[in-house]
Design a protein around this motif. Structure first.
Motif, PDB file in Angstrom:
ATOM      1  N   PRO A   1      -5.441  -4.422   1.749  1.00 13.44           N
ATOM      2  CA  PRO A   1      -4.144  -4.661   1.631  1.00 13.44           C
ATOM      3  C   PRO A   1      -4.100  -6.212   1.861  1.00 13.44           C
ATOM      4  CG  PRO A   1      -4.376  -3.776   3.621  1.00 13.44           C
ATOM      5  CD  PRO A   1      -5.707  -3.429   2.787  1.00 13.44           C
TER       6      PRO A   1
ATOM      7  N   GLY B   1      -6.767   0.089  -0.766  1.00 14.54           N
ATOM      8  CA  GLY B   1      -7.030  -1.272  -0.084  1.00 14.54           C
ATOM      9  C   GLY B   1      -7.910  -2.094  -0.924  1.00 14.54           C
TER      10      GLY B   1
ATOM     11  N   GLN C   1       0.902  -1.076  -0.070  1.00 22.33           N
ATOM     12  CA  GLN C   1      -0.110   0.074   0.127  1.00 22.33           C
ATOM     13  C   GLN C   1       0.823   1.349   0.084  1.00 22.33           C
ATOM     14  OE1 GLN C   1      -3.579  -0.157   0.126  1.00 22.33           O
ATOM     15  NE2 GLN C   1      -2.853  -1.954  -0.530  1.00 22.33           N
TER      16      GLN C   1
ATOM     17  N   GLU D   1       6.476   2.112  -0.135  1.00 20.82           N
ATOM     18  CA  GLU D   1       5.818   0.980  -0.078  1.00 20.82           C
ATOM     19  C   GLU D   1       6.514  -0.171   0.555  1.00 20.82           C
ATOM     20  OE1 GLU D   1       8.824   0.807  -3.365  1.00 20.82           O
ATOM     21  OE2 GLU D   1       7.387   2.270  -2.585  1.00 20.82           O
TER      22      GLU D   1
ATOM     23  N   SER E   1      -9.989   2.220   2.339  1.00 25.86           N
ATOM     24  CA  SER E   1      -9.964   3.579   2.655  1.00 25.86           C
ATOM     25  C   SER E   1     -11.283   4.105   2.904  1.00 25.86           C
ATOM     26  CB  SER E   1      -9.135   4.280   1.734  1.00 25.86           C
ATOM     27  OG  SER E   1     -10.022   4.354   0.221  1.00 25.86           O
TER      28      SER E   1
ATOM     29  N   THR F   1      -3.643  -0.670  -4.732  1.00 20.44           N
ATOM     30  CA  THR F   1      -2.596  -0.139  -3.566  1.00 20.44           C
ATOM     31  C   THR F   1      -2.682   1.100  -3.201  1.00 20.44           C
ATOM     32  OG1 THR F   1      -1.339   0.593  -5.757  1.00 20.44           O
ATOM     33  CG2 THR F   1      -0.943  -1.507  -5.097  1.00 20.44           C
ATOM     34  N   THR F   2      -3.608   1.768  -3.573  1.00 23.66           N
ATOM     35  CA  THR F   2      -4.046   3.239  -3.022  1.00 23.66           C
ATOM     36  C   THR F   2      -5.183   3.297  -1.951  1.00 23.66           C
ATOM     37  OG1 THR F   2      -5.593   3.752  -4.786  1.00 23.66           O
ATOM     38  CG2 THR F   2      -3.234   4.277  -5.283  1.00 23.66           C
TER      39      THR F   2
ATOM     40  N   VAL G   1       2.948   1.611  -6.778  1.00 29.45           N
ATOM     41  CA  VAL G   1       2.849   1.980  -5.542  1.00 29.45           C
ATOM     42  C   VAL G   1       3.113   3.372  -5.234  1.00 29.45           C
ATOM     43  CG1 VAL G   1       3.179   1.412  -2.991  1.00 29.45           C
ATOM     44  CG2 VAL G   1       3.291  -0.385  -4.916  1.00 29.45           C
TER      45      VAL G   1
END
Length: 247
Positions: A73, A71, A36, A242, A85, A68-69, A238
């Motif tokens: 994760p 979730g 993430q 990261e 998020s 990756t920005t 990412v």
């Protein structure tokens, strides 16, 4: 922004394709995770996920998006995702991840209802008790342990999703959203399934009543005003700091 190769970073995942021809990583283990990173210039109200930041993961027979920005994760075989998020993108990711997590097994459905569901904000006091719904899941599985039984009928996985639409979310009202997911039903029509999610106690939760999730299904002729999932590849991008690998 750095690039992580999913297959090289995680020797346990297996690449395949879905019915739409998209690259999907299958996780034969109990979970799959991706790194993430925070992109400072992303608008929380923008529902569009960036190209190269999405992975489709198949876990315990259901396919879900991982970003990756925003979730999640980590995706487990049993139970709801975590770490999504509190954004419009997060709402879209959460609804699809939650209903498909419930579709994996009776045990997974029980976990979703137990720790990642909520009643409607205006629900009557008796609707706040989710134990009757949990009991019906266990009884319908007809086994001593719900882990050995199938998912309940209401937990039909949402598959082949090509676009989504986030309604009701705004920077002034970021705790609630209706998310529609469109899947092709014929060459020129789509089936849209809708779910309601609420941000409660620092995570997205699926709205349910005594019969299961609050949901609606409709047929639509076009996807004007909808957001399409970004393209995917064997690598993910990412932002910021990261982790070293996809696990």
């Amino acid at each position: 922004m750095s690039v992580v190769d999913v297959a090289d970073a995680d020797r346990a995942v297996t690449p395949t394709i879905d019915d739409l021809g998209r690259l999907v990583f299958t996780a034969p283990r109990s979970e799959m995770s991706i790194p993430q990173g925070k992109c400072a210039d992303l608008d929380t109200s923008d529902p569009q996920l960036r190209d190269g930041t999405l992975v489709w993961a198949r876990v315990a027979g259901t396919t879900v998006p991982m970003s990756t920005t925003d979730g999640p994760p980590v995706v487990d075989q049993v139970g709801p995702p975590r770490g999504i998020s509190a954004t419009a993108r997060g709402a879209a990711l959460a609804g699809l991840n939650l209903i498909n997590a419930a579709a994996r097994s009776a045990a997974s459905a029980v976990e979703v209802i137990s720790v990642a569901s909520t009643a409607a904000p205006d629900a009557s006091p008796e609707m706040l008790d989710r134990q009757p719904l949990i009991d019906r899941i266990v009884n319908a599985a007809d086994v001593d342990s719900p882990g050995a039984g199938p998912a309940p009928q209401w937990a039909t996985p949402v598959t082949d999703v090509v676009a989504y639409r986030v309604r009701g979310w705004s920077n002034q009202n970021p705790q609630h959203a209706i998310v529609d997911y469109a899947s092709p039903s014929s060459p020129d029509r789509y089936t849209a399934r809708s779910f309601v999610v609420h941000w409660v106690d620092d995570k997205w939760r699926l709205e349910v009543d005594h019969d299961g999730p609050t949901t609606h299904t409709a047929e639509v002729d076009n996807l004007d005003g909808w957001t399409h999932f970004p393209t995917t590849d064997s690598t993910v991008r990412v932002c910021g700091q990261e982790q070293d690998s996809v696990r």
